[in-house]
Design a protein around this motif. Structure first.
Motif, PDB file in Angstrom:
ATOM      1  N   ALA A 104       0.946  -1.214   0.037  1.00  0.00           N
ATOM      2  CA  ALA A 104      -0.274  -0.048   0.034  1.00  0.00           C
ATOM      3  C   ALA A 104       0.871   1.236  -0.033  1.00  0.00           C
ATOM      4  O   ALA A 104       0.728   2.242  -0.851  1.00  0.00           O
ATOM      5  CB  ALA A 104      -0.914  -0.059   1.130  1.00  0.00           C
ATOM      6  N   PHE A 105       1.982   1.146   0.771  1.00  0.00           N
ATOM      7  CA  PHE A 105       2.821   2.379   0.510  1.00  0.00           C
ATOM      8  C   PHE A 105       3.527   2.590  -0.648  1.00  0.00           C
ATOM      9  O   PHE A 105       3.686   3.726  -1.122  1.00  0.00           O
ATOM     10  CB  PHE A 105       4.061   2.170   1.933  1.00  0.00           C
ATOM     11  N   HIS A 106       3.970   1.459  -1.334  1.00  0.00           N
ATOM     12  CA  HIS A 106       4.471   1.636  -2.669  1.00  0.00           C
ATOM     13  C   HIS A 106       3.254   2.229  -3.678  1.00  0.00           C
ATOM     14  O   HIS A 106       3.761   2.808  -4.472  1.00  0.00           O
ATOM     15  CB  HIS A 106       5.027   0.233  -3.094  1.00  0.00           C
ATOM     16  N   ILE A 107       2.086   1.910  -3.668  1.00  0.00           N
ATOM     17  CA  ILE A 107       1.115   2.333  -4.385  1.00  0.00           C
ATOM     18  C   ILE A 107       0.939   3.934  -4.100  1.00  0.00           C
ATOM     19  O   ILE A 107       0.795   4.627  -5.169  1.00  0.00           O
ATOM     20  CB  ILE A 107      -0.307   1.386  -3.938  1.00  0.00           C
ATOM     21  N   LEU A 108       1.157   4.313  -2.912  1.00  0.00           N
ATOM     22  CA  LEU A 108       1.058   5.632  -2.637  1.00  0.00           C
ATOM     23  C   LEU A 108       2.265   6.342  -3.462  1.00  0.00           C
ATOM     24  O   LEU A 108       1.948   7.677  -3.597  1.00  0.00           O
ATOM     25  CB  LEU A 108       0.756   6.115  -1.130  1.00  0.00           C
ATOM     26  N   ALA A 109       3.145   5.751  -3.019  1.00  0.00           N
ATOM     27  CA  ALA A 109       4.372   6.469  -3.556  1.00  0.00           C
ATOM     28  C   ALA A 109       4.519   6.336  -5.256  1.00  0.00           C
ATOM     29  O   ALA A 109       5.398   7.088  -5.725  1.00  0.00           O
ATOM     30  CB  ALA A 109       5.926   5.455  -2.882  1.00  0.00           C
ATOM     31  N   ASN A 110       3.829   5.663  -5.676  1.00  0.00           N
ATOM     32  CA  ASN A 110       3.592   5.729  -7.328  1.00  0.00           C
ATOM     33  C   ASN A 110       2.406   6.440  -7.701  1.00  0.00           C
ATOM     34  O   ASN A 110       2.378   6.513  -8.960  1.00  0.00           O
ATOM     35  CB  ASN A 110       3.442   3.997  -7.595  1.00  0.00           C
ATOM     36  N   ALA A 111       1.969   7.041  -6.985  1.00  0.00           N
ATOM     37  CA  ALA A 111       0.713   8.058  -7.346  1.00  0.00           C
ATOM     38  C   ALA A 111       1.291   9.022  -8.292  1.00  0.00           C
ATOM     39  O   ALA A 111       2.558   9.544  -8.301  1.00  0.00           O
ATOM     40  CB  ALA A 111      -0.121   8.558  -6.197  1.00  0.00           C
ATOM     41  N   SER A 112       0.416   9.430  -9.335  1.00  0.00           N
ATOM     42  CA  SER A 112       0.926  10.263 -10.316  1.00  0.00           C
ATOM     43  C   SER A 112      -0.402  11.462 -10.559  1.00  0.00           C
ATOM     44  O   SER A 112      -1.465  11.250 -10.402  1.00  0.00           O
ATOM     45  CB  SER A 112       1.055   9.459 -11.874  1.00  0.00           C
ATOM     46  N   PRO A 113       0.028  12.676 -10.796  1.00  0.00           N
ATOM     47  CA  PRO A 113       1.706  13.132 -11.018  1.00  0.00           C
ATOM     48  C   PRO A 113       2.268  13.368  -9.832  1.00  0.00           C
ATOM     49  O   PRO A 113       3.619  13.683 -10.046  1.00  0.00           O
ATOM     50  CB  PRO A 113       1.253  14.248 -11.999  1.00  0.00           C
ATOM     51  N   ARG A 114       1.932  13.416  -8.872  1.00  0.00           N
ATOM     52  CA  ARG A 114       2.660  13.561  -7.658  1.00  0.00           C
ATOM     53  C   ARG A 114       2.585  12.665  -6.403  1.00  0.00           C
ATOM     54  O   ARG A 114       1.094  12.076  -6.011  1.00  0.00           O
ATOM     55  CB  ARG A 114       2.249  15.149  -6.809  1.00  0.00           C
ATOM     56  N   PRO A 115       3.356  11.824  -6.139  1.00  0.00           N
ATOM     57  CA  PRO A 115       3.496  10.685  -5.043  1.00  0.00           C
ATOM     58  C   PRO A 115       2.915  11.191  -3.778  1.00  0.00           C
ATOM     59  O   PRO A 115       2.987  12.433  -3.427  1.00  0.00           O
ATOM     60  CB  PRO A 115       4.838  10.204  -5.105  1.00  0.00           C
ATOM     61  N   ARG A 116       2.105  10.294  -3.232  1.00  0.00           N
ATOM     62  CA  ARG A 116       1.263  10.975  -1.780  1.00  0.00           C
ATOM     63  C   ARG A 116       2.201  10.594  -0.649  1.00  0.00           C
ATOM     64  O   ARG A 116       2.111  11.181   0.562  1.00  0.00           O
ATOM     65  CB  ARG A 116       0.057  10.140  -1.865  1.00  0.00           C
TER      66      ARG A 116
END
Length: 398
Positions: free
Chosen positions: A367-379
């Motif tokens: 889940a953290f990696h999914i958030l870190a992969n958010a586009s255009p700006r990581p969450r």
């Protein structure tokens, strides 16, 4: 598979092979937990009771409209199998019972009705069987008749008394609904998913047995234990974990993976092994969420609320780790801080569960990696200056 109307179609034969393990699952659910089942041992299916009685079952999945007649080879071939077992295990002292499960219906007036579960008695079985066999000119039937003639009258009466025909047995497409009758303690909306997982596990056991990898029978209590374990995952405070041990298709390319969450980890100068683990966690978490969504197991807004919780906890720890950094802090200090923040997310967040009993680590880490992969700006991000670097590269406002 061939066309249903083609003379070369193997549709019914194929259904027969699949029918065997699915039917065995239904029957073991109907029997006591101390019962056991073999596939393709002495017959298509073999049940062993707690007292040691062995019930050999022949399974016949026939085309719609087929009839079971007095000289049906489905019956007499099975008789030959059962006779061999009967003689091998001591005749009248044998522990065998013999069952014919056929999706076909008995022809009207067939003497085989004497072998059905509703038959009043078996006094006429021997004589009527002799009369029927005498009318056949088939070489196969002739051989079976010769083998039966080697039994004494008492043995023949005893042998035939052990045979039961269950005609109009449910077809393969009817079995899931019958199996689901044994899942009534499970929430209705989850029964289909539970059945599919139970059958998948069962099919794997069946393959191991048929391939010789498993030598012992499958016991009823094994099925009960597995069903209970699967059902537990569909409680209100839990979710099924079905991607443990799964890996992405294709090769994992740590050095060239272009995704944002991977780039974040490369900037931290992590080892290739740790980045590979992160890629796997991302894959499992992403696919697991998709599976939950397909099965309609998630409450509306549940994922969004969960991600908000993770971001809140991440931001709190980020402030602690970054507190001593200045705007002009050196690169080494920033790298150390980023690694510490990521170490926390990877190793100290096991209590941040989407539901109380969902303890699988990849759910949180992924889940953290999914958030870190958010586009255009990581969450979420790890390196203190990652957003500045991203802004420079892509022109994204930090």
């Amino acid at each position: 598979m061939g066309d249903a109307g083609s003379p070369f179609s193997a549709a019914e034969q194929g259904l027969g092979y699949i029918f065997q393990p699915r039917f065995a699952l239904l029957k073991i659910l109907e029997l006591s937990e101390s019962s056991a089942v073999f596939l393709e041992k002495e017959d298509d299916i073999e049940f062993i009771s707690e007292s040691g009685i062995r019930s050999l079952g022949s399974l016949k999945h026939k085309a719609g409209g087929d009839k079971l007649t007095n000289l049906s080879t489905d019956f007499w071939k099975s008789v030959r199998i059962w006779l061999a077992y009967y003689r091998k295990t001591g005749g009248i002292a044998s522990n065998g019972r013999f069952l014919l499960f056929s999706t076909a219906e008995l022809s009207e007036g067939a003497f085989l009705s004497l072998f059905t579960e509703s038959a009043a008695g078996d006094d006429d079985r021997v004589e009527q069987a002799r009369a029927v066999l005498a009318t056949s000119t088939s070489a196969l039937i002739g051989k079976i008749r010769e083998e039966l003639d080697q039994l004494s009258e008492d043995e023949l009466n005893d042998f035939y008394s052990r045979i039961t025909i269950i005609d109009a047995t449910p077809r393969i497409t009817d079995l899931p609904a019958l199996i689901n009758l044994h899942l009534r303690t499970i929430r209705r909306e989850s029964r289909t998913a539970v059945f599919e997982r139970l059958e998948g596990w069962w099919m794997d056991l069946a393959i191991k047995m048929l391939s010789g990898e498993r030598k012992e029978p499958i016991y009823g209590y094994e099925v009960s234990d597995k069903l209970s374990a699967i059902a537990e995952e569909y409680r209100n405070d839990n979710l099924p974990i079905t991607f443990r041990g799964r890996l992405p298709d294709g090769q994992i390319d740590v050095a060239n993976d272009p995704r944002l969450f991977v780039e974040q980890l490369r900037i931290l100068d992590l080892s290739a092994t740790r980045i590979r683990n992160a890629i796997i966690d991302y894959y499992r978490a992403f696919e697991q969420r998709s599976s939950w969504a397909r099965e309609s197991l998630l409450i509306s807004g549940e994922i969004e609320e969960y991600e908000d919780r993770l971001i809140d906890e991440w931001s709190r720890y980020r402030e602690i780790v970054f507190e001593q950094l200045s705007d002009t802090g050196n690169d080494e200090a920033c790298l150390v801080a980023g690694k510490e923040l990521y170490r926390w997310a990877e190793m100290e967040t096991s209590t941040l569960r989407i539901r109380e009993r969902v303890t699988e680590p990849y759910v949180v880490r992924g889940a953290f990696h999914i958030l870190a992969n958010a586009s255009p700006r990581p969450r979420v991000f790890w390196h203190p200056r990652f957003l500045d670097r991203l802004q420079q590269l892509l022109g994204i406002a930090a």
